[in-house]
Enzyme design. Sequence first.
Site, short mmCIF file in Angstrom:
data_model
loop_
_atom_site.label_atom_id
_atom_site.label_comp_id
_atom_site.label_asym_id
_atom_site.label_seq_id
_atom_site.Cartn_x
_atom_site.Cartn_y
_atom_site.Cartn_z
N ASP A 31 -19.89 46.20 63.28
CA ASP A 31 -20.16 46.37 64.71
C ASP A 31 -20.59 47.80 65.05
OD1 ASP A 31 -19.39 43.81 64.79
OD2 ASP A 31 -17.60 44.11 66.04
N TYR A 34 -24.18 48.39 64.29
CA TYR A 34 -24.98 47.70 65.30
C TYR A 34 -25.01 48.52 66.58
CZ TYR A 34 -26.70 44.10 68.47
OH TYR A 34 -27.45 43.41 69.39
N ASP A 35 -23.83 48.97 67.01
CA ASP A 35 -23.74 49.72 68.27
C ASP A 35 -24.59 51.00 68.22
OD1 ASP A 35 -22.09 47.81 69.23
OD2 ASP A 35 -20.23 48.93 68.87
N GLU A 111 -22.54 14.54 68.11
CA GLU A 111 -22.31 15.97 68.36
C GLU A 111 -21.09 16.14 69.25
OE1 GLU A 111 -25.94 17.11 70.33
OE2 GLU A 111 -27.12 16.07 68.81
N LYS A 113 -19.19 17.17 72.53
CA LYS A 113 -19.60 17.26 73.94
C LYS A 113 -18.97 18.52 74.51
CE LYS A 113 -20.12 14.61 78.16
NZ LYS A 113 -19.86 15.75 79.04
N ASP A 115 -17.80 21.44 76.82
CA ASP A 115 -17.32 21.40 78.20
C ASP A 115 -17.68 22.71 78.91
OD1 ASP A 115 -16.13 20.54 80.46
OD2 ASP A 115 -14.07 20.79 79.75
N TYR A 222 -28.77 21.85 72.33
CA TYR A 222 -28.56 20.49 71.86
C TYR A 222 -29.76 19.55 72.07
CZ TYR A 222 -26.91 19.87 76.73
OH TYR A 222 -26.79 19.87 78.09
N LYS A 309 -15.91 9.93 76.04
CA LYS A 309 -15.01 10.91 76.65
C LYS A 309 -13.61 10.77 76.06
CE LYS A 309 -17.15 12.93 80.25
NZ LYS A 309 -16.67 12.86 81.55
N CYS A 403 12.93 23.86 105.37
CA CYS A 403 11.68 24.35 104.80
C CYS A 403 11.95 25.58 103.93
CB CYS A 403 10.71 24.71 105.92
SG CYS A 403 9.20 25.48 105.29
N CYS A 406 10.24 28.64 105.98
CA CYS A 406 10.60 29.11 107.32
C CYS A 406 11.95 28.57 107.78
CB CYS A 406 9.50 28.76 108.32
SG CYS A 406 9.34 26.99 108.60
N CYS A 421 7.53 19.81 107.14
CA CYS A 421 8.03 20.91 107.94
C CYS A 421 7.31 20.81 109.28
CB CYS A 421 7.71 22.24 107.26
SG CYS A 421 7.93 23.64 108.37
N CYS A 426 4.66 27.79 110.61
CA CYS A 426 5.22 28.06 109.28
C CYS A 426 4.19 28.84 108.45
CB CYS A 426 5.56 26.74 108.60
SG CYS A 426 6.00 26.89 106.88
#
Length: 668
Positions: A31, A34-35, A111, A113, A115, A222, A309, A403, A406, A421, A426
């Site tokens: 790294d 690279y930097d 493949e 899926k 998210d 994809y 799914k 409550c 309150c 309540c 409140c």
Amino acid sequence: MQPADRAAWLRQELERHNYLYYVLDRPEIDDTTYDLMFRELVDLEADHPELRTPDSPTQRVGSAPVGEFGTHRHAVPMLSLDNAFEEAELRAFDDRARRELHVDRVDYHAELKFDGLSLSLTYRDGALETATTRGDGDMGEVVTPNAKTLRGVPLRLRHPVSGLLEVRGEVLLFKDAFDAMNAERAARGEQVYVNPRNAASGSMRQLDSRITASRKLNFFAYAIGAGPTLAPTQSGTLARLRDLGFAVNRESITARGIDELLAFIERAQSLRSDLPFGIDGVVIKVNDLAQQATLGFTNRGPRWAVAFKFPAEQAMTVLQGILWQVGRTGVVTPVADLAPVFVGGVTVTRATLHNMEDLSRKDVRVGDTVIVQRAGDVIPEVVGPVLEKRVGDPPHPTEPERCPECETPLVRKPGEVALRCPNRQCPAQIAAALRHFCSRGAMDIEGLGAKLIDRFLELGWLSDIPGIFRLHERAAEIAALDRFGEQSTSNLLAAIEASKTRPLDRLVFGLGIRFVGDRTAKDLAREFRTLEGLRQCTYEALLAVPDIGERTAREIEAWFEDPENHAILDRLLEAGVAPVEAEAPVGDLFVDEIWVFTGKLEQFSREDAEALVMRYGGKAAGSVSKNTTAVVAGPGAGSKLVKAQQLGVPVFDEAEFLAKLAAAGIEL
Ligand code: IVH
């Protein structure tokens, strides 16, 4: 070496190392090296601005903010996929494919899926030109500067491709980057994102691409949207995309027939929690592109692909306590205080227990080991206790009498399960009402989240909904809050200003009238058109709206009769809130009619069909009653069809409905 040559060399080397690192996962340098190279290029470009190119790796750090996103029409619509939840549905999919292709076995490419959020990248003559979010499938938002910061997106293709190439894939925030980002946000007192998908989506929608760059997002390609055919199969296409410089996930297979497919799904499911990113299923595509072409498309999506799914994720943890939470309408609900557990892509510490009745039915007790479930975006819930793990006989939980916020004695209306309540002042109710008003589905005031609302409440700068629109009077004080500042203040005030002209249904939903969810709010806005119209609604007029029953009509009527609510509306109008009125009908084909759509439609989604009926003067309902004019039933229709038959309501299929439209000269 001339600066121009050095810059060109650095650009090429840096992109090669990006490729080795993010696409091939086979870095050749560390790294730091690279930097150093990166810094050198940044300095060179700073000294010689004429050497800057749009595909320089330095562009990946983001650039100055844009005012707003433009929109872009996808060359080919971005469709969605049909879902399957069970093996039987996959077998049916496979049966149909084999039948229509006249073969004994179909080869599929399976493949993960991902998210995240889908993104379309347009390359012209090899250079990245535009990046667009999915949007409504036809038009999306242009987020090109943001896309340039993604790992796995080449700014220039590694091999020549002339003309247009549109590549599609998913933007993902990896789990470790998500955790780190949320930890930082929490430390700064900012609202944390609920899951990596929302965080990825929020990050891609930043007007300042430098913020996007800081989020370290990934991209997996994809599919191809438009452009030349790169290979005769999906597996070949993905290999070519990798070659061109895109990150392509390696967890995929070409399955010879349904059995290998099922084995892959099982594997993916067991891999799921160990993957560095979130998945919610497996996408199955007919591998051969010629076979894909034979199967073709419906209006909604391809007939050669399906998304399997995964079921809701569950996990076990310990119920440490039960908290009682006061909602915006005063309803007090039990909330599980859980030992932190990672489930469905997020760490969960709270889950809903619904109400006392549910709690007793499930027999959950403090100290129990419980099963927690989370599906998609929904609030995690406690499924029930693991009785074998119960130690001794812990006491049954009891309801509070006052409550928790309150101290007002709680009440329960006869016949209702909800405990409430009754104190409208409140503080918990006020805070919850404000949060709801500002939320995404309601007035969508970006930046005015739970934390800031609480802070303003504490400071006494905000005490009710109309007060939001007077916050500008405190601009200087807000800017002086620690961790705030001028820029955030002006963003916040601009977001408040922008919310003044949301569509009427958003405002109605935001008001938080009991039983009025987003769907009912839409129905109300369509029926009464204007806020004035709605204010004068009568119980009878409300009951005439399909899907609004007596209980909801009574609540709405009572809300609009309450002088305190009138005062709220007046103050909103005075502050300049001017909701956009609902669209007026353009024709009268369906006047005085109520239509119900059920089952699967081929030509349009249920929402589109309903919108069409409304555009031509009719109403759409979600349930069948004796007032229903007609039901349009597609394959898979169930109880609504049965009810229509029982009540003698006419039932049409989609073709008949389309014929009715065509006969009236309505084109789709
Ligand atoms: S292919 C014609 N492949 O799932 C549709 N989609 O309903 C082509 N997704 O929003 C989609 N992983 O963003 C495809 N490996 C994958 C995917 C994938 C996730 C998302 C996609 C879309 C949804 C499909």
